[in-house]
Design a protein around this motif. Structure first.
Motif, PDB file in Angstrom:
ATOM      1  N   VAL A   1       1.249  -4.372 -11.006  1.00 50.58           N
ATOM      2  CA  VAL A   1       2.024  -4.932 -12.133  1.00 50.58           C
ATOM      3  C   VAL A   1       1.300  -6.171 -12.666  1.00 50.58           C
ATOM      4  O   VAL A   1       1.160  -6.363 -13.879  1.00 50.58           O
ATOM      5  N   LEU A   2       0.788  -6.993 -11.731  1.00 48.06           N
ATOM      6  CA  LEU A   2       0.051  -8.196 -12.166  1.00 48.06           C
ATOM      7  C   LEU A   2      -1.232  -7.811 -12.908  1.00 48.06           C
ATOM      8  O   LEU A   2      -1.593  -8.428 -13.900  1.00 48.06           O
ATOM      9  N   PHE A   3      -1.910  -6.772 -12.405  1.00 45.34           N
ATOM     10  CA  PHE A   3      -3.135  -6.333 -13.102  1.00 45.34           C
ATOM     11  C   PHE A   3      -2.820  -5.855 -14.511  1.00 45.34           C
ATOM     12  O   PHE A   3      -3.596  -6.070 -15.440  1.00 45.34           O
TER      13      PHE A   3
ATOM     14  N   GLU B   1       4.745   2.032   5.324  1.00 46.37           N
ATOM     15  CA  GLU B   1       4.859   2.817   4.091  1.00 46.37           C
ATOM     16  C   GLU B   1       5.624   2.034   3.013  1.00 46.37           C
ATOM     17  O   GLU B   1       5.255   2.039   1.830  1.00 46.37           O
ATOM     18  N   VAL B   2       6.662   1.332   3.446  1.00 42.95           N
ATOM     19  CA  VAL B   2       7.421   0.506   2.484  1.00 42.95           C
ATOM     20  C   VAL B   2       6.496  -0.558   1.880  1.00 42.95           C
ATOM     21  O   VAL B   2       6.494  -0.790   0.673  1.00 42.95           O
ATOM     22  N   PHE B   3       5.671  -1.149   2.737  1.00 43.31           N
ATOM     23  CA  PHE B   3       4.722  -2.179   2.257  1.00 43.31           C
ATOM     24  C   PHE B   3       3.777  -1.574   1.219  1.00 43.31           C
ATOM     25  O   PHE B   3       3.506  -2.151   0.176  1.00 43.31           O
ATOM     26  N   ARG B   4       3.268  -0.368   1.549  1.00 43.93           N
ATOM     27  CA  ARG B   4       2.316   0.273   0.636  1.00 43.93           C
ATOM     28  C   ARG B   4       2.963   0.510  -0.731  1.00 43.93           C
ATOM     29  O   ARG B   4       2.387   0.193  -1.774  1.00 43.93           O
TER      30      ARG B   4
ATOM     31  N   LYS C   1       0.766   2.472  -7.326  1.00 42.23           N
ATOM     32  CA  LYS C   1       0.545   2.297  -8.775  1.00 42.23           C
ATOM     33  C   LYS C   1       1.594   1.398  -9.402  1.00 42.23           C
ATOM     34  O   LYS C   1       1.304   0.608 -10.299  1.00 42.23           O
ATOM     35  N   LYS C   2       2.861   1.548  -8.912  1.00 40.25           N
ATOM     36  CA  LYS C   2       3.930   0.731  -9.494  1.00 40.25           C
ATOM     37  C   LYS C   2       4.200  -0.519  -8.670  1.00 40.25           C
ATOM     38  O   LYS C   2       5.178  -1.225  -8.909  1.00 40.25           O
TER      39      LYS C   2
END
Ligand code: PHE
Length: 336
Positions: free
Chosen positions: A39-41, A24-27, A33-34
């Motif tokens: 962020v790169l997109f 979940e932390v990875f997700r 979204k954040k």
């Protein structure tokens, strides 16, 4: 931005996910979204169209890799609930660090092919083991011509390992009548001492254009266009007269690198100019040797070193580094 993409990929592939909480932390960190990928997109939307072209594919690839990484971790945890909490599980699949990539020389070849394709040049290839006639004779080298010494040759009984891709010109002209507009990439061999600047094999890209009324002006404009596309707008070029048995007149083309840094001074031997290719108008004898009527047709040819272009483009100072297959070097070209 490419650097950021590569860094992020490194971080992702090094992340250890061994339980649902870490999943979940990875997700949240990477895929929400954040998350970093998004962020790169968002940053991607703001950049110029040229850079967009360059980073679009690697960025999409990164997203897919991150999703795949997540899916694999989820599956592993779901199918292996009990052991997911163990510190070490020897049954887990081995992690491969990312996907493979093109060799930088291939990437440069693809770029050059795309540039010349846009001018209407098609690709042709020929054999690496050649007979003397295709490699030398038909290209107007006399049997005892000193120009044969220009290219120290590896012999295989009566054949040779081709010393240049100009042999492919001959094969193509023997097959087809003009108009011919071709580029011919391939590996070539020379019996030379191996050093940081020269190897006993390397790669060339040959160009050939034969039609009615082709002039030296066409040659210059074609090469000028290629330089602007490959090295960037505003790159200066100059032509110096030279000699090849198969072209007349012949020239070498230099590009302006400058002398701003010690590396540029070394590369250009203090002149600021760097030789990048040989070229010229195809010698009438060569056309005649291929049964193309030299009273009707003219044409130009050029040949450049792909290894050299790769070294220039990416600041690689030792040609041998390109053939070590060291993944520390190759992985820097991921996403090309
Ligand atoms: N074959 C030449 C070389 O290997 C390059 C070249 C190609 C020069 C075509 C002129 C025309 O050095």
């Amino acid at each position: 931005m490419l650097d950021q993409i590569n860094q992020l990929r490194d971080t992702i592939t090094k992340t250890v996910i061994s339980n649902a909480a870490e999943l979940e932390v990875f997700r949240l960190d990477f895929l929400s979204k954040k998350g970093f990928v998004n962020v790169l997109f968002e940053a991607f939307r703001e950049i110029s169209p040229e850079i967009k072209k360059e980073v679009g594919k690697p960025l999409n690839l990164l997203k897919r890799e991150a999703e795949l990484f997540f899916e694999e971790a989820r599956e592993r945890i779901e199918t292996n609930q009990e052991s997911a909490f163990d510190a070490f599980d020897s049954s887990l699949p081995v992690y491969l660090n990312g996907v493979g990539s093109l060799h930088p020389i291939k990437a440069v070849e693809n770029r050059l092919v795309a540039i010349f394709n846009s001018l209407g040049f098609d690709i042709s290839e020929g054999p690496e083991i050649e007979d003397d006639w295709h490699n030398f004779g038909a290209l107007n080298f006399d049997d005892d011509h000193p120009a044969r010494d220009m290219q120290d040759t590896f012999f295989i009984s009566t054949d040779v390992l081709r010393t240049h891709t100009s042999s492919v010109q001959i094969r193509e002209m023997r097959k087809k009548q003009p108009p011919l507009r071709l580029i011919m990439p391939g590996r070539v061999y020379r019996n030379e001492a191996v050093s940081s600047r020269s190897n006993c094999f390397f790669h060339q890209l040959e160009g050939l254009y034969i039609d009615k009324g082709v002039t030296f002006a066409d040659l210059k404009q074609t090469l000028y266009y290629f330089v602007q596309q490959f090295f960037g707008d505003g790159t200066e070029v100059r032509f110096r007269s030279s000699y090849f048995p198969f072209t007349e007149p012949s020239a070498e083309m230099d590009i302006w690198v400058g002398t701003a840094t010690p590396e540029d001074v070394r590369l250009t031997k203090g002149t600021g100019w760097l030789e990048v290719l040989g070229c010229g108008m195809v010698h009438p004898n060569v056309l005649d040797n291929c049964d193309i009527d030299s009273t009707i047709y003219t044409g130009f040819a050029f040949g450049m070193g792909l290894d050299r272009m790769t070294m220039l483009k990416y600041g690689i100072s030792d040609i041998r580094d390109l053939f070590l297959n060291d993944t520390r070097l190759l992985s820097q070209f991921r996403g090309l």
